[in-house]
Motif scaffolding. Structure first.
Motif, PDB file in Angstrom:
ATOM      1  N   ALA A  67     -30.178  -5.734 -57.118  1.00 47.52           N
ATOM      2  CA  ALA A  67     -31.510  -5.122 -56.995  1.00 47.52           C
ATOM      3  C   ALA A  67     -31.977  -4.552 -58.330  1.00 47.52           C
ATOM      4  CB  ALA A  67     -31.484  -4.037 -55.925  1.00 47.52           C
ATOM      5  N   ASP A  68     -31.071  -3.927 -59.082  1.00 50.63           N
ATOM      6  CA  ASP A  68     -31.453  -3.355 -60.367  1.00 50.63           C
ATOM      7  C   ASP A  68     -31.670  -4.435 -61.418  1.00 50.63           C
ATOM      8  OD1 ASP A  68     -31.503  -0.765 -59.456  1.00 50.63           O
ATOM      9  OD2 ASP A  68     -29.465  -0.302 -60.087  1.00 50.63           O
ATOM     10  N   LEU A  69     -30.948  -5.540 -61.331  1.00 52.83           N
ATOM     11  CA  LEU A  69     -31.203  -6.664 -62.231  1.00 52.83           C
ATOM     12  C   LEU A  69     -32.591  -7.243 -61.983  1.00 52.83           C
ATOM     13  CD1 LEU A  69     -27.736  -8.469 -62.133  1.00 52.83           C
ATOM     14  CD2 LEU A  69     -28.732  -7.291 -64.101  1.00 52.83           C
ATOM     15  N   ASP A  70     -32.951  -7.401 -60.724  1.00 54.48           N
ATOM     16  CA  ASP A  70     -34.293  -7.888 -60.391  1.00 54.48           C
ATOM     17  C   ASP A  70     -35.363  -6.933 -60.930  1.00 54.48           C
ATOM     18  OD1 ASP A  70     -33.257 -10.090 -59.114  1.00 54.48           O
ATOM     19  OD2 ASP A  70     -33.748  -9.431 -57.081  1.00 54.48           O
ATOM     20  N   ALA A  71     -35.125  -5.629 -60.751  1.00 52.30           N
ATOM     21  CA  ALA A  71     -36.092  -4.640 -61.226  1.00 52.30           C
ATOM     22  C   ALA A  71     -36.224  -4.702 -62.746  1.00 52.30           C
ATOM     23  CB  ALA A  71     -35.681  -3.238 -60.781  1.00 52.30           C
ATOM     24  N   PHE A  72     -35.106  -4.878 -63.434  1.00 52.65           N
ATOM     25  CA  PHE A  72     -35.144  -4.971 -64.894  1.00 52.65           C
ATOM     26  C   PHE A  72     -35.885  -6.233 -65.332  1.00 52.65           C
ATOM     27  CE2 PHE A  72     -33.270  -6.030 -69.047  1.00 52.65           C
ATOM     28  CZ  PHE A  72     -33.553  -4.852 -69.730  1.00 52.65           C
ATOM     29  N   ALA A  73     -35.639  -7.333 -64.629  1.00 53.88           N
ATOM     30  CA  ALA A  73     -36.317  -8.587 -64.971  1.00 53.88           C
ATOM     31  C   ALA A  73     -37.833  -8.437 -64.893  1.00 53.88           C
ATOM     32  CB  ALA A  73     -35.848  -9.706 -64.042  1.00 53.88           C
ATOM     33  N   ARG A  74     -38.286  -7.575 -64.007  1.00 49.38           N
ATOM     34  CA  ARG A  74     -39.733  -7.406 -63.814  1.00 49.38           C
ATOM     35  C   ARG A  74     -40.377  -6.501 -64.867  1.00 49.38           C
ATOM     36  NH1 ARG A  74     -37.941  -7.494 -58.171  1.00 49.38           N
ATOM     37  NH2 ARG A  74     -38.673  -9.451 -57.248  1.00 49.38           N
ATOM     38  N   VAL A  75     -39.582  -5.843 -65.714  1.00 45.66           N
ATOM     39  CA  VAL A  75     -40.171  -5.012 -66.766  1.00 45.66           C
ATOM     40  C   VAL A  75     -40.119  -5.687 -68.129  1.00 45.66           C
ATOM     41  CG1 VAL A  75     -39.645  -2.897 -65.504  1.00 45.66           C
ATOM     42  CG2 VAL A  75     -38.047  -3.696 -67.261  1.00 45.66           C
ATOM     43  N   ILE A  76     -39.710  -6.946 -68.180  1.00 45.93           N
ATOM     44  CA  ILE A  76     -39.759  -7.700 -69.437  1.00 45.93           C
ATOM     45  C   ILE A  76     -41.207  -8.111 -69.679  1.00 45.93           C
ATOM     46  CG2 ILE A  76     -38.969  -9.736 -70.684  1.00 45.93           C
ATOM     47  CD1 ILE A  76     -36.461  -9.707 -68.913  1.00 45.93           C
ATOM     48  N   ALA A 129     -35.914   0.029 -70.202  1.00 44.66           N
ATOM     49  CA  ALA A 129     -34.884   0.250 -69.189  1.00 44.66           C
ATOM     50  C   ALA A 129     -35.383   1.239 -68.143  1.00 44.66           C
ATOM     51  CB  ALA A 129     -33.612   0.766 -69.838  1.00 44.66           C
ATOM     52  N   PRO A 130     -35.288   0.896 -66.850  1.00 44.06           N
ATOM     53  CA  PRO A 130     -35.823   1.763 -65.806  1.00 44.06           C
ATOM     54  C   PRO A 130     -34.991   2.999 -65.506  1.00 44.06           C
ATOM     55  CG  PRO A 130     -34.847  -0.221 -64.845  1.00 44.06           C
ATOM     56  CD  PRO A 130     -34.804  -0.399 -66.332  1.00 44.06           C
ATOM     57  N   TRP A 175     -28.883   1.920 -68.057  1.00 42.56           N
ATOM     58  CA  TRP A 175     -29.005   0.798 -68.988  1.00 42.56           C
ATOM     59  C   TRP A 175     -28.754   1.295 -70.409  1.00 42.56           C
ATOM     60  CZ3 TRP A 175     -29.873  -4.213 -67.392  1.00 42.56           C
ATOM     61  CH2 TRP A 175     -30.216  -4.368 -66.038  1.00 42.56           C
ATOM     62  N   ILE A 176     -27.733   0.767 -71.048  1.00 43.72           N
ATOM     63  CA  ILE A 176     -27.374   1.159 -72.404  1.00 43.72           C
ATOM     64  C   ILE A 176     -27.752   0.028 -73.356  1.00 43.72           C
ATOM     65  CG2 ILE A 176     -25.531   1.906 -73.933  1.00 43.72           C
ATOM     66  CD1 ILE A 176     -26.119   3.814 -71.584  1.00 43.72           C
ATOM     67  N   PRO A 177     -28.788   0.218 -74.194  1.00 45.52           N
ATOM     68  CA  PRO A 177     -29.136  -0.830 -75.157  1.00 45.52           C
ATOM     69  C   PRO A 177     -28.033  -0.975 -76.205  1.00 45.52           C
ATOM     70  CG  PRO A 177     -30.863   0.855 -74.987  1.00 45.52           C
ATOM     71  CD  PRO A 177     -29.654   1.393 -74.295  1.00 45.52           C
ATOM     72  N   LEU A 178     -27.885  -2.177 -76.721  1.00 42.09           N
ATOM     73  CA  LEU A 178     -26.952  -2.445 -77.812  1.00 42.09           C
ATOM     74  C   LEU A 178     -27.765  -2.986 -78.981  1.00 42.09           C
ATOM     75  CD1 LEU A 178     -24.068  -4.188 -75.816  1.00 42.09           C
ATOM     76  CD2 LEU A 178     -24.209  -1.778 -76.505  1.00 42.09           C
ATOM     77  N   PRO A 179     -28.279  -2.115 -79.847  1.00 35.31           N
ATOM     78  CA  PRO A 179     -29.125  -2.572 -80.957  1.00 35.31           C
ATOM     79  C   PRO A 179     -28.386  -3.541 -81.877  1.00 35.31           C
ATOM     80  CG  PRO A 179     -29.229  -0.180 -80.701  1.00 35.31           C
ATOM     81  CD  PRO A 179     -28.112  -0.655 -79.828  1.00 35.31           C
ATOM     82  N   LEU A 180     -29.125  -4.507 -82.379  1.00 34.78           N
ATOM     83  CA  LEU A 180     -28.550  -5.462 -83.317  1.00 34.78           C
ATOM     84  C   LEU A 180     -28.589  -4.934 -84.750  1.00 34.78           C
ATOM     85  CD1 LEU A 180     -30.161  -8.761 -81.969  1.00 34.78           C
ATOM     86  CD2 LEU A 180     -27.820  -7.979 -81.640  1.00 34.78           C
ATOM     87  N   HIS A 235     -29.727  -6.991 -76.050  1.00 28.29           N
ATOM     88  CA  HIS A 235     -28.429  -6.838 -75.400  1.00 28.29           C
ATOM     89  C   HIS A 235     -28.358  -5.473 -74.719  1.00 28.29           C
ATOM     90  CE1 HIS A 235     -27.896  -9.769 -78.591  1.00 28.29           C
ATOM     91  NE2 HIS A 235     -26.718 -10.129 -78.118  1.00 28.29           N
ATOM     92  N   PHE A 236     -27.781  -5.455 -73.514  1.00 24.95           N
ATOM     93  CA  PHE A 236     -27.651  -4.214 -72.755  1.00 24.95           C
ATOM     94  C   PHE A 236     -26.315  -4.195 -72.018  1.00 24.95           C
ATOM     95  CE2 PHE A 236     -32.127  -5.264 -73.009  1.00 24.95           C
ATOM     96  CZ  PHE A 236     -32.750  -4.056 -73.284  1.00 24.95           C
ATOM     97  N   LEU A 237     -25.874  -2.997 -71.692  1.00 26.00           N
ATOM     98  CA  LEU A 237     -24.825  -2.808 -70.708  1.00 26.00           C
ATOM     99  C   LEU A 237     -25.445  -2.079 -69.530  1.00 26.00           C
ATOM    100  CD1 LEU A 237     -21.799  -1.627 -72.886  1.00 26.00           C
ATOM    101  CD2 LEU A 237     -22.259  -3.941 -72.022  1.00 26.00           C
ATOM    102  N   TYR A 238     -25.353  -2.674 -68.343  1.00 28.47           N
ATOM    103  CA  TYR A 238     -25.775  -1.985 -67.120  1.00 28.47           C
ATOM    104  C   TYR A 238     -24.562  -1.246 -66.603  1.00 28.47           C
ATOM    105  CZ  TYR A 238     -27.169  -1.145 -62.316  1.00 28.47           C
ATOM    106  OH  TYR A 238     -27.437  -0.548 -61.109  1.00 28.47           O
TER     107      TYR A 238
END
Length: 226
Positions: free
Chosen positions: A209-218, A22-23, A27-32, A89-92
């Motif tokens: 813009a932040d969704l695009d940025a997140f997509a680029r760190v996968i 998460a940049p 971004w809040i991860p939701l661990p499984l 899973h995340f919450l932005y």
């Protein structure tokens, strides 16, 4: 691209995995799974994560902001985690006073052609299109780690997920805006999917813009998911 025909998709989890750092703290991860973590369960984790969200509060934030944030995270576990087909899973959530945007990453064993997979996993061609619905908006999206893929904005029903974050059961046929991304990671025989959905189109556009940025760190990895 040409439209994909009527194909059957097994959606088997990939043999490999991916990381997504998460940049920002929005971004809040939701661990499984909470094995090996400081939290015994989702409820305990929600109380801890709410501190991170509420810490970004504006000066005029309501006094019960932490409790609201905690309840929203618990609701995400009850409504989304384990229900939405995804592996990360995340919450932005950049503004704790407003609802968060749920974001998901899914990792599937590659099947059919790359073109068909991109159309299917991006949401451009799901096989559930209805006559009269607005056509999806397709764009090429390039990631340094995943190469060329698709980004698609579409509108349609996503069932009861539309009620998440609204504080009520909501309509079972909520009309949602969905932004989907898809790539094929050839070296890992994996189709990578990312998507976010919300009934609030303004919320989605503000996050673009932040969704695009997140997509680029996968980043695809050879390690299997756990």
């Amino acid at each position: 691209m040409t439209a994909a025909g009527p194909l059957t998709w097994s959606q088997r989890p990939a043999d490999h995995w991916a990381t997504a750092e998460a940049p920002s703290d929005a971004w809040i991860p939701l661990p499984l799974d909470f094995d090996g973590t400081p939290w015994p369960d989702a409820t305990t984790y929600a109380a801890w994560a709410a501190e991170t969200v509420a810490a970004r509060h504006p000066a005029d934030a309501p006094s019960d902001l932490h409790d609201r944030c905690e309840q929203t995270i618990v609701s995400a576990y009850e409504t989304l985690v384990g229900t939405v087909p995804a592996h990360l899973h995340f919450l932005y959530w950049p503004d704790p006073v407003k609802p968060p945007l749920p974001v998901f990453v899914a990792l599937w064993q590659a099947e059919h052609s790359t073109e068909d997979a991109l159309l299917y996993y991006s949401g451009a061609r799901t096989g559930e299109e209805t006559e009269g619905a607005e056509p999806p908006i397709l764009e090429i999206f390039i990631s340094d780690h995943l190469g060329e893929g698709l980004r698609v904005l579409r509108f349609g029903s996503f069932g009861s997920f539309g009620s998440f974050g609204e504080g009520s059961a909501g309509s079972s046929e909520a009309l949602l805006a969905t932004l989907g991304y898809a790539w094929r990671a050839e070296a890992h025989a994996m189709d990578v999917q990312m998507f976010a959905f919300t009934p609030d189109l303004g919320l989605l556009y503000a996050a673009l813009a932040d969704l695009d940025a997140f997509a680029r760190v996968i980043v695809p990895t050879p390690d299997p998911g756990t």
